[in-house]
Design a protein around this motif. Structure first.
Motif, PDB file in Angstrom:
ATOM      1  N   LEU A 131     -10.842   0.071   2.551  1.00 53.88           N
ATOM      2  CA  LEU A 131      -9.796   0.547   1.649  1.00 53.88           C
ATOM      3  C   LEU A 131     -10.423   1.250   0.452  1.00 53.88           C
ATOM      4  CD1 LEU A 131      -7.408  -2.524   1.929  1.00 53.88           C
ATOM      5  CD2 LEU A 131      -7.116  -0.262   2.976  1.00 53.88           C
ATOM      6  N   ALA A 191      -9.240  -6.797  -0.296  1.00 54.71           N
ATOM      7  CA  ALA A 191      -8.414  -5.663  -0.707  1.00 54.71           C
ATOM      8  C   ALA A 191      -8.156  -5.684  -2.205  1.00 54.71           C
ATOM      9  CB  ALA A 191      -7.088  -5.680   0.057  1.00 54.71           C
ATOM     10  N   GLN A 195      -5.199   3.702   3.202  1.00 56.64           N
ATOM     11  CA  GLN A 195      -6.109   4.142   2.139  1.00 56.64           C
ATOM     12  C   GLN A 195      -5.407   4.962   1.062  1.00 56.64           C
ATOM     13  OE1 GLN A 195      -9.007   6.171   4.571  1.00 56.64           O
ATOM     14  NE2 GLN A 195     -10.453   4.452   4.494  1.00 56.64           N
ATOM     15  N   TRP A 197       0.832  -1.210   0.000  1.00 55.29           N
ATOM     16  CA  TRP A 197       0.000   0.000   0.000  1.00 55.29           C
ATOM     17  C   TRP A 197       0.863   1.254   0.000  1.00 55.29           C
ATOM     18  CZ3 TRP A 197      -3.202  -2.363   4.537  1.00 55.29           C
ATOM     19  CH2 TRP A 197      -3.962  -3.430   4.039  1.00 55.29           C
TER      20      TRP A 197
END
Length: 269
Positions: A167, A135, A111, A46
């Motif tokens: 997310l 995800a 996020q 991420w």
């Protein structure tokens, strides 16, 4: 200690986090590149995705997101659920024990890898094959458009694990399929195949698996064919339409068209 944030200038660090980036003029190709783990996601991935969004050259107009292997992404790395966790990352128990402010900041940081894909100055296309779970489903939803292989299987499994989709996936899912269908998909965690994805708008195009990348690149080429500022203005009009009534949307159209006409005529503000 959390690992340092990778950058586009350090492709090895990006690849270690499971992400590869190739710049092809106005097209950027972002590849999830950990097929042995079915592109399972971690905080490191991420952070890498967030770095890509921050550092994309301003010349990029279209971003193609694809994945190596049989699955687009099997979702969150289950090691996050274990006492050992992922080395260098907080596991779920550590996150749960953080203060409200710390926990909110941690999730907001996660996020960031998902939120930039719908920004105004680019159009993003996900090429999705195999499993796109949790995800992985939310990362596909983060993109503006989705080209899906015939073997695609979406599922939002967070609720089944006692969690919620956090997310950034809940709004695009609801916008695409409506509240009732989105609730049913999330609350049951059931599988959604290619036919349903196409019928409900989750998939813009469904193609045989061997044609997936070619079809996604063809769509990217179509998107690049129109003048950039016209595409940006049109995307902004469509993104804002849900929050405007008819008269407000008419006014937004007039204002956008006035800017386009003056730009084409070489007349400044």
């Amino acid at each position: 200690m959390t690992a340092p944030v990778p950058t586009l200038a350090d492709p090895a660090a990006l690849e270690a986090a499971g992400v590869r980036v190739e710049l092809e003029g106005e097209l950027a190709v972002v590849t999830l590149c950990n097929p042995k783990r079915r592109n399972a996601q971690s905080p490191a991935m991420w952070r890498a995705l967030a770095a890509v969004g921050r550092e994309l050259p301003g010349t990029v107009r279209v971003v193609l997101l694809k994945a190596e292997g049989l699955s687009f992404s099997a979702g969150l790395d289950r090691a996050m659920f274990t006492p050992e966790g992922i080395p260098g990352e907080p596991n779920f128990r550590a996150l749960a024990g953080a203060s409200d402010q710390e926990l909110d900041a941690a999730i907001a940081g996660f996020q960031e890898g998902f939120s930039w894909w719908r920004r105004a100055d680019v159009i993003t296309v996900a090429a999705v094959q195999g499993h796109a779970v949790g995800a992985g489903f939310q990362l596909a939803l983060a993109c503006d458009l989705r080209v899906c292989a015939e073997d695609v299987q979406f599922a939002m499994k967070e609720t089944s694990l006692g969690l919620v989709p956090d997310l950034t996936g809940t709004k695009p899912l609801t916008d695409l399929v409506g509240y009732a269908r989105a609730l049913e998909m999330c609350a049951t965690g059931r599988w959604i195949g290619a036919a349903e994805a196409g019928a409900t708008g989750l998939a813009n195009r469904v193609v045989p698996g061997e044609e997936l990348e070619a079809a996604a690149r063809a769509l990217a080429a179509e998107l690049l064919a129109a003048p950039r500022n016209a595409v940006i203005e049109t995307k902004a009009l469509l993104q804002g339409a849900g929050g405007r009534d008819h008269e407000q949307q008419y006014a937004a159209e007039r204002a956008a068209q006035a800017r386009r006409l003056r730009d084409l005529a070489g007349i400044g503000d």
